[in-house]
Every structure is written in structure tokens, then in C-alpha cells.
Design a protein around this motif. Structure first.
Motif, short mmCIF file in Angstrom:
data_model
loop_
_atom_site.label_atom_id
_atom_site.label_comp_id
_atom_site.label_asym_id
_atom_site.label_seq_id
_atom_site.Cartn_x
_atom_site.Cartn_y
_atom_site.Cartn_z
N CYS A 1 0.71 -0.99 -0.19
CA CYS A 1 0.03 0.15 0.12
C CYS A 1 0.99 1.34 -0.09
CB CYS A 1 -0.83 0.00 1.27
SG CYS A 1 -2.04 1.37 1.32
N LYS A 2 0.62 2.18 -0.81
CA LYS A 2 1.35 3.48 -0.90
C LYS A 2 1.32 4.44 0.26
CE LYS A 2 2.67 3.33 -5.43
NZ LYS A 2 3.87 4.01 -6.05
N HIS A 3 0.26 4.20 0.99
CA HIS A 3 -0.02 4.82 2.26
C HIS A 3 0.44 4.24 3.49
CE1 HIS A 3 -1.61 7.89 4.93
NE2 HIS A 3 -2.40 6.96 5.62
N CYS A 4 -0.21 3.02 3.85
CA CYS A 4 0.14 2.52 5.18
C CYS A 4 1.26 1.39 5.19
CB CYS A 4 -1.16 1.86 5.58
SG CYS A 4 -1.52 0.31 4.71
N LYS A 5 1.80 1.13 3.86
CA LYS A 5 2.88 0.17 3.48
C LYS A 5 2.59 -1.29 4.00
CE LYS A 5 5.21 3.75 2.63
NZ LYS A 5 4.92 4.61 1.41
N GLU A 6 1.30 -1.45 4.19
CA GLU A 6 0.82 -3.01 4.22
C GLU A 6 0.83 -3.85 3.10
OE1 GLU A 6 0.33 -4.35 7.37
OE2 GLU A 6 1.19 -2.43 8.41
N ILE A 7 1.16 -4.94 3.02
CA ILE A 7 0.89 -5.89 1.89
C ILE A 7 -0.65 -6.12 1.61
CG2 ILE A 7 1.43 -8.04 0.62
CD1 ILE A 7 3.98 -6.24 1.19
N PHE A 8 -0.95 -6.16 0.49
CA PHE A 8 -2.60 -6.28 0.19
C PHE A 8 -2.76 -7.10 -1.08
CE2 PHE A 8 -2.03 -2.35 -1.83
CZ PHE A 8 -2.75 -2.30 -2.98
N GLU A 9 -3.88 -7.63 -1.39
CA GLU A 9 -4.35 -8.38 -2.54
C GLU A 9 -5.11 -7.36 -3.60
OE1 GLU A 9 -3.38 -11.12 -3.97
OE2 GLU A 9 -2.22 -11.61 -2.30
N PRO A 10 -4.59 -6.71 -4.26
CA PRO A 10 -5.42 -5.55 -5.25
C PRO A 10 -6.73 -6.27 -6.05
CG PRO A 10 -3.38 -5.89 -6.32
CD PRO A 10 -3.33 -6.90 -5.04
N ARG A 11 -7.63 -5.62 -6.04
CA ARG A 11 -8.94 -6.18 -6.56
C ARG A 11 -9.07 -5.63 -8.16
NH1 ARG A 11 -12.30 -3.65 -2.42
NH2 ARG A 11 -10.94 -4.56 -0.53
N GLN A 12 -8.23 -4.70 -8.35
CA GLN A 12 -8.16 -3.90 -9.76
C GLN A 12 -6.75 -3.85 -10.00
OE1 GLN A 12 -10.16 -0.24 -9.26
NE2 GLN A 12 -12.10 -1.33 -9.04
N PRO A 13 -6.36 -3.87 -11.62
CA PRO A 13 -4.94 -4.01 -11.72
C PRO A 13 -4.13 -2.57 -11.43
CG PRO A 13 -6.55 -4.44 -13.82
CD PRO A 13 -7.13 -4.09 -12.49
N LEU A 14 -4.74 -1.52 -11.30
CA LEU A 14 -3.87 -0.28 -11.13
C LEU A 14 -4.31 0.15 -9.84
CD1 LEU A 14 -4.71 1.60 -14.36
CD2 LEU A 14 -2.79 0.31 -13.88
N GLN A 15 -4.59 -0.72 -8.87
CA GLN A 15 -4.87 -0.22 -7.59
C GLN A 15 -3.58 -0.24 -6.73
OE1 GLN A 15 -7.59 -3.03 -5.56
NE2 GLN A 15 -7.33 -2.13 -3.42
N TYR A 16 -3.36 0.83 -5.91
CA TYR A 16 -2.16 1.10 -5.25
C TYR A 16 -2.46 1.38 -3.84
CZ TYR A 16 -3.62 6.01 -6.42
OH TYR A 16 -4.20 7.11 -6.43
N VAL A 17 -3.30 1.37 -3.27
CA VAL A 17 -3.69 1.52 -1.94
C VAL A 17 -4.77 0.30 -1.43
CG1 VAL A 17 -3.28 3.78 -1.66
CG2 VAL A 17 -5.51 3.08 -2.12
N CYS A 18 -4.54 -0.18 -0.04
CA CYS A 18 -5.37 -1.20 0.26
C CYS A 18 -6.80 -0.96 0.74
CB CYS A 18 -4.70 -1.82 1.60
SG CYS A 18 -4.51 -0.80 2.88
N SER A 19 -7.21 0.25 0.89
CA SER A 19 -8.52 0.68 1.37
C SER A 19 -9.07 2.29 1.12
CB SER A 19 -8.50 0.34 2.85
OG SER A 19 -7.96 1.49 3.53
N PRO A 20 -10.25 2.31 0.95
CA PRO A 20 -10.70 3.65 0.80
C PRO A 20 -10.09 4.87 1.75
CG PRO A 20 -12.84 2.15 0.34
CD PRO A 20 -11.50 1.37 1.14
N LYS A 21 -10.00 4.38 2.83
CA LYS A 21 -9.33 5.15 3.80
C LYS A 21 -8.15 5.72 3.42
CE LYS A 21 -8.12 5.44 8.79
NZ LYS A 21 -8.13 4.51 10.29
N CYS A 22 -7.24 4.52 3.01
CA CYS A 22 -5.74 4.68 2.85
C CYS A 22 -5.79 5.52 1.53
CB CYS A 22 -5.23 3.37 2.42
SG CYS A 22 -4.28 2.73 4.12
#
Length: 179
Positions: free
Chosen positions: A6-27
Motif C-alpha cells: 500500500c502506498k499509504h500504510c505500507k501494508e501488503i494487500f491483494e489488489p482487486r483491480q490492476p491499477l490499485q495502489y492502496v489497500c482501502s478507501p481510507k488509505c
């Protein structure tokens, strides 16, 4: 899809879309706010820099040009000895010494033939060591050119755009000499 950080919180996540760069709407919201804040800060710094440049006087620009010009002369002559005494010690401090003084001949301030590498002792303590300077300058550029320097010419007054152009020119020369 491949896991991302995640570009904001730096946590590892599974993207749901190809260009997704953050883990949640909050981030996403926080990341966008941070980007906007950084952009505004950068614009403010740039504005301050530009305002500072606009406030520079002709005298300020001349001082900047003098520093750049002197740096160019020292680089140009770095492998040459002091024009007056022949000193060429690596750890010695050298100036860009004027043959004809700037006070008496302001039109020669930025004349490359009039300025050469000179040790601090000759330039400062010995008042330029002009007799030896002249002898070596004749060897370097010839008697005719030295006599041209010694001939009184009318003073020149550089405009701010002229000074800025010279600064660009000498900065380019410095860049080339450093290669």
C-alpha cells in the motif's frame, strides 16, 4: 493478481483491480490528502524561490556572476601555476586574480585575459605581485594583448539580462571543464 505494498500504510494487500495502489478507501483518502499537501508545499517553495529571484538587484546579480566567473577561472587554470610566483601546490588556496584592478578598471572585471589563477599570497598580501604578473602574462597572451588591457577603455554597464546570460555561459563552461 500479485500482492502489492500500500502506498499509504505500507501494508501488503491483494489488489482487486490492476491499477490499485492502496489497500482501502481510507488509505486512498489519506494518500490523496498527503499528495495534495506535498504538491502545495512544493508550489509554495517554488513561489518563494521565484519571488526571491525577482527581488535580486543588479548588484546582487553582479556578485553571483563574479562568484561563477571566478570559479570558471580557477577551473580553467587548475593545472597552471600561480601567474605571479609560479606556485603550484595542491593544498594551496588560489584566487582568480585580476591583472588590472576592478576598482580602477571595472570594464575588465569579466575579461578572461585580465584574470588568471593566482595564489592568495600574491593576490592578497603582495597586492597582486603585478611586476611578476605582467611578465608571465606577456608570456601567456603576448605583449600586444597586455598593452590592450593597459589601455583605458570606456566603462561598460551590464544589464540584469546581460548578467544572467553571462552566468549561464560561465556555468556551461564550468560544466564542460568538469567533464
Amino acid at each position: 493478481m500479485k500482492s502489492k505494498k500500500c502506498k499509504h500504510c505500507k501494508e501488503i494487500f491483494e489488489p482487486r483491480q490492476p491499477l490499485q495502489y492502496v489497500c482501502s478507501p481510507k488509505c486512498a483518502i489519506e494518500y490523496t490528502k498527503e499528495k495534495d499537501r506535498l504538491k502545495k508545499a512544493k508550489e509554495t517553495q517554488q513561489f518563494k524561490r521565484e519571488a526571491k529571484v525577482k527581488m535580486l538587484t543588479q548588484s546582487d546579480w553582479s556578485q553571483i556572476l563574479q562568484r561563477v566567473f571566478n570559479q570558471y577561472i580557477r577551473l580553467r587554470d587548475k593545472d597552471l601555476p600561480c601567474i605571479s610566483c609560479g606556485a603550484n601546490e595542491v593544498d594551496k588556496v588560489y584566487d582568480a586574480g585580476h591583472y588590472r584592478s576592478v576598482g580602477a578598471n571595472p570594464e575588465l572585471r569579466f575579461n578572461e585575459l585580465n584574470v588568471n589563477k593566482q595564489c592568495r599570497k600574491c593576490n592578497g598580501y603582495w597586492g597582486g605581485n603585478l611586476i611578476e604578473y605582467r611578465k608571465e602574462l606577456i608570456k601567456k597572451i603576448g605583449l600586444e594583448e597586455v598593452e590592450k588591457l593597459e589601455t583605458k577603455t570606456s566603462p561598460i554597464k551590464l544589464s540584469i539580462p546581460d548578467i544572467q546570460e553571462l552566468i549561464k555561459h560561465y556555468k556551461q563552461q564550468i560544466k564542460e571543464l568538469k567533464l
